[in-house]
Design a protein around this motif. Structure first.
Motif, mmCIF file in Angstrom:
data_model
loop_
_atom_site.group_PDB
_atom_site.id
_atom_site.type_symbol
_atom_site.label_atom_id
_atom_site.label_comp_id
_atom_site.label_asym_id
_atom_site.label_seq_id
_atom_site.Cartn_x
_atom_site.Cartn_y
_atom_site.Cartn_z
ATOM 1 N N PRO A 86 29.123 4.154 4.593
ATOM 2 C CA PRO A 86 29.319 3.144 4.243
ATOM 3 C C PRO A 86 28.692 2.272 5.622
ATOM 4 O O PRO A 86 29.205 2.228 6.710
ATOM 5 C CB PRO A 86 30.528 2.988 3.431
ATOM 6 N N GLY A 92 33.425 -1.343 0.073
ATOM 7 C CA GLY A 92 32.682 -0.506 -0.143
ATOM 8 C C GLY A 92 30.476 -0.796 0.448
ATOM 9 O O GLY A 92 30.752 -2.582 -0.961
ATOM 10 N N GLY A 94 28.469 -0.568 -2.884
ATOM 11 C CA GLY A 94 28.885 -1.290 -3.481
ATOM 12 C C GLY A 94 28.633 -2.559 -4.916
ATOM 13 O O GLY A 94 27.223 -3.496 -5.095
ATOM 14 N N ASP A 110 32.802 2.482 -5.085
ATOM 15 C CA ASP A 110 31.996 3.274 -4.632
ATOM 16 C C ASP A 110 32.832 4.566 -4.750
ATOM 17 O O ASP A 110 34.047 4.654 -5.250
ATOM 18 C CB ASP A 110 32.179 2.839 -3.320
#
Length: 334
Positions: A86, A92, A94, A110
């Protein structure tokens, strides 16, 4: 219960090509050594200043998948992002995708299952759709490996394998018999340390690691017991594929296209032979992209679809194995 199906696929890889010959300038290795053990000829790496990151590559793949799905970004009701690399320690990727797509309050999560990440992500999306909670789900696998590899001889058995890239899929409710038939997931935590990166973490940050460890054994770079990983991979791949086929009362002869996680060409070839599949029934691209971990299956699936290797009604099998150990399969009627 609803059924989910893939209606849009996308992929992105950085422009910079890194060949085996390029790596020979950085470490004591050869093109023959790399190809014999992995099948890899080249891979893509993010180039400093090209604007790419794990989230940005995922965004590029996602936009392509959204366009091909012919839906609006605001139709997406959930984002599932699979990665081991990441951009931030937290939050995260996402939520980065949600923000960059301009979606107001769409939930994002995530998945941290490394090489099995996209298979796990598809399973999560499939279950949300099957229960009726969401209709359209975006699943992304993206990796920036090159930013965290030890490009020296001491780590050549690991660093030559990995590449950067991203793939994405849009899943929605199916109104016919097509779609994901089943997914099958497993893990075996006793092998945690056989393929891992232990730090930096909340257990030990970089200054402590540097102070306590000689340069010959740096635990903030990935480590891998290659032989053990290989031996377990060929067994678990076979088992989880057969599990999926048995669950759906299918046979190996029913498979039209097999998309394996691109861990090692020798593993893929071993499984292909065991399944009795022709070269045209298996899509491998590790030769040119390397192992892109959570991104490998969506990149390969997108590429196979773009090349016309997958058509409506085909039985498509996805399977992955990796760190954890974790493994899984997804059986799809296209």
């Amino acid at each position: 219960m609803y059924q989910s199906k893939i209606i849009g696929l996308g992929k992105y890889v950085p422009e910079q090509v890194v060949t085996n010959e390029d790596l020979c300038q950085l470490m004591d290795t050869t093109d023959e050594w790399i190809q014999e053990r992995t099948g890899i000829k080249e891979r893509r790496h993010i180039k400093k200043g090209d604007g790419n990151s794990t989230a940005i590559m995922g965004l590029k793949a996602a936009k392509q998948a959204i366009e091909r799905a012919d839906i609006d970004k605001d139709d997406i009701e959930l984002i599932v992002f699979a990665t081991l690399s990441p951009d931030y320690y937290f939050p995260g990727c996402g939520v980065q995708i949600q923000e960059k797509l301009g979606i107001k309050t769409c939930p994002a999560l995530d998945v941290r299952n490394q090489c099995s990440g996209f298979v796990y992500g598809l399973s999560v999306a499939d279950q949300f759709i099957k229960t009726g909670m969401y209709k359209n789900v975006l699943v992304i696998g993206s990796e920036n490996h090159s930013g965290g590899l030890d490009m020296t001889t001491r780590s050549r058995h690991v660093s030559v394998i990995f590449g950067d890239g991203a793939g994405a899929a849009i899943l929605t409710r199916s109104d016919d018999d097509s779609g994901i038939l089943s997914s099958h997931l497993h893990s075996q935590g006793e092998y945690i340390d056989e393929l891992s990166l232990r730090g930096p973490s909340t257990e030990k940050w970089v200054p402590e690691i540097i102070a306590e460890n000689p340069q010959e054994d740096i635990p903030y770079y990935p480590k891998m017991n290659g032989q053990l990983v290989f031996k377990n991979a060929v067994v678990r791949f076979s088992e989880v594929i057969q599990e999926g086929l048995d669950f759906n009362a299918l046979k190996k002869e029913d498979i039209d296209m097999f998309i394996p996680h691109q861990a090692n060409l020798r593993i893929s070839q071993f499984i292909q032979k065991k399944l009795g599949l022709e070269d045209s029934q298996v899509h491998n691209n590790i030769q040119k992209f390397g192992n892109t971990t959570a991104a490998s299956i969506p990149i390969a699936l997108t590429e196979a679809w773009e090349e016309g290797k997958i058509k409506k009604g085909d039985l498509v099998v996805l399977a992955a194995f990796g760190s954890g150990f974790t493994w899984g399969s997804v059986i799809i009627r296209w």
